[in-house]
Design a protein around this motif. Structure first.
Motif, PDB file in Angstrom:
ATOM      1  N   ASN A  74       1.091  -1.368   0.567  1.00 21.37           N
ATOM      2  CA  ASN A  74      -0.049  -0.375   0.351  1.00 21.37           C
ATOM      3  C   ASN A  74       0.790   1.527  -0.556  1.00 21.37           C
ATOM      4  N   LEU A  75       1.827   0.991   0.756  1.00 20.95           N
ATOM      5  CA  LEU A  75       2.694   2.858   0.769  1.00 20.95           C
ATOM      6  C   LEU A  75       4.252   2.627  -0.856  1.00 20.95           C
ATOM      7  N   GLY A  76       4.067   1.603  -1.192  1.00 21.70           N
ATOM      8  CA  GLY A  76       4.848   1.934  -2.432  1.00 21.70           C
ATOM      9  C   GLY A  76       3.975   2.035  -4.203  1.00 21.70           C
ATOM     10  N   SER A  77       2.896   0.993  -3.716  1.00 24.09           N
ATOM     11  CA  SER A  77       1.384   1.794  -4.519  1.00 24.09           C
ATOM     12  C   SER A  77       0.626   2.633  -5.100  1.00 24.09           C
ATOM     13  N   ARG A  78       0.020   3.252  -3.144  1.00 24.94           N
ATOM     14  CA  ARG A  78      -0.928   4.181  -2.790  1.00 24.94           C
ATOM     15  C   ARG A  78      -1.819   3.867  -3.426  1.00 24.94           C
ATOM     16  N   ASN A  79      -2.362   2.257  -3.439  1.00 23.45           N
ATOM     17  CA  ASN A  79      -3.897   1.993  -4.103  1.00 23.45           C
ATOM     18  C   ASN A  79      -3.605   1.050  -2.433  1.00 23.45           C
ATOM     19  N   PHE A  80      -5.037   1.181  -2.708  1.00 21.45           N
ATOM     20  CA  PHE A  80      -5.890   0.671  -1.163  1.00 21.45           C
ATOM     21  C   PHE A  80      -5.903  -1.182  -1.822  1.00 21.45           C
ATOM     22  N   LEU A  81      -6.401  -1.174  -2.904  1.00 26.16           N
ATOM     23  CA  LEU A  81      -6.893  -3.057  -3.618  1.00 26.16           C
ATOM     24  C   LEU A  81      -5.703  -3.831  -3.661  1.00 26.16           C
ATOM     25  N   LEU A  82      -4.439  -3.049  -4.285  1.00 27.57           N
ATOM     26  CA  LEU A  82      -3.092  -3.485  -4.312  1.00 27.57           C
ATOM     27  C   LEU A  82      -2.413  -3.997  -3.303  1.00 27.57           C
ATOM     28  N   GLY A  83      -2.839  -3.472  -2.211  1.00 27.44           N
ATOM     29  CA  GLY A  83      -2.407  -3.626  -0.708  1.00 27.44           C
ATOM     30  C   GLY A  83      -3.324  -4.227  -0.017  1.00 27.44           C
ATOM     31  N   PHE A  84      -4.608  -4.232  -0.541  1.00 30.07           N
ATOM     32  CA  PHE A  84      -5.956  -5.631   0.672  1.00 30.07           C
ATOM     33  C   PHE A  84      -5.634  -6.906   0.158  1.00 30.07           C
ATOM     34  N   LEU A  85      -5.008  -7.138  -1.617  1.00 25.68           N
ATOM     35  CA  LEU A  85      -4.929  -8.109  -2.366  1.00 25.68           C
ATOM     36  C   LEU A  85      -4.127  -8.577  -2.425  1.00 25.68           C
ATOM     37  N   ALA A  86      -2.504  -7.999  -2.138  1.00 22.23           N
ATOM     38  CA  ALA A  86      -2.089  -8.744  -1.495  1.00 22.23           C
ATOM     39  C   ALA A  86      -1.145  -9.284  -0.164  1.00 22.23           C
ATOM     40  N   GLY A  87      -1.801  -8.442   0.467  1.00 26.22           N
ATOM     41  CA  GLY A  87      -1.746  -9.296   2.123  1.00 26.22           C
ATOM     42  C   GLY A  87      -3.365 -10.028   2.278  1.00 26.22           C
ATOM     43  N   PHE A  88      -3.729 -10.432   1.063  1.00 27.28           N
ATOM     44  CA  PHE A  88      -4.875 -11.988   1.315  1.00 27.28           C
ATOM     45  C   PHE A  88      -4.505 -12.699   0.537  1.00 27.28           C
ATOM     46  N   ALA A  89      -3.322 -12.981  -0.004  1.00 24.76           N
ATOM     47  CA  ALA A  89      -2.128 -13.965  -1.138  1.00 24.76           C
ATOM     48  C   ALA A  89      -1.113 -14.129   0.356  1.00 24.76           C
ATOM     49  N   ALA A  90      -0.874 -13.012   0.633  1.00 23.02           N
ATOM     50  CA  ALA A  90       0.333 -13.380   1.600  1.00 23.02           C
ATOM     51  C   ALA A  90      -0.402 -14.232   2.741  1.00 23.02           C
ATOM     52  N   TYR A  91      -1.888 -13.371   3.397  1.00 20.35           N
ATOM     53  CA  TYR A  91      -1.927 -14.822   4.392  1.00 20.35           C
ATOM     54  C   TYR A  91      -2.244 -16.128   3.545  1.00 20.35           C
ATOM     55  N   SER A  92      -2.939 -15.821   1.855  1.00 25.42           N
ATOM     56  CA  SER A  92      -3.060 -17.747   1.206  1.00 25.42           C
ATOM     57  C   SER A  92      -2.652 -18.129   1.577  1.00 25.42           C
ATOM     58  N   LEU A  93      -1.344 -17.617   1.565  1.00 21.80           N
ATOM     59  CA  LEU A  93      -0.108 -19.146   0.690  1.00 21.80           C
ATOM     60  C   LEU A  93       0.750 -18.814   1.883  1.00 21.80           C
TER      61      LEU A  93
END
Length: 100
Positions: free
Chosen positions: A75-94
């Protein structure tokens, strides 16, 4: 049954409409403008803290911390909440696949 639905619809409409009417009057106040910028981050911090405190095990806690860190960094790198959310979800799932 229809009367109950109409009452529920009226209450729902009022709960969404009235705050917007009140907010319109106070739109130019500096303290409310500052509060509106701080409130989303504060609420998110409370939700994250509550989630981390309610972890069932050390493995789940480490998965949650990993997902939170990944989400914040993206989120800090991209300034995009949706990308941060999806990356966090993917990290948790993986991490569930890796850590079991």
């Amino acid at each position: 049954m229809i009367a109950a639905l109409l009452v529920c619809a009226a209450v729902t409409f009022a709960l969404r409409f009235l705050p917007m009417q009140v907010a319109h009057r106070y739109r130019d106040r500096e303290d409310l403008r500052e509060l509106s910028t701080l409130l989303p981050a504060g609420l998110m911090l409370i939700l994250v803290a509550y989630t981390l405190l309610e972890a069932d095990s050390g493995v789940q806690l480490s998965r949650l911390v990993l997902a939170a860190v990944v989400a914040v960094l993206v989120n800090l790198g991209s300034r995009n909440f949706l990308l941060g959310f999806l990356a966090g979800f993917a990290a948790y799932s993986l991490s569930g696949l890796a850590l079991g």
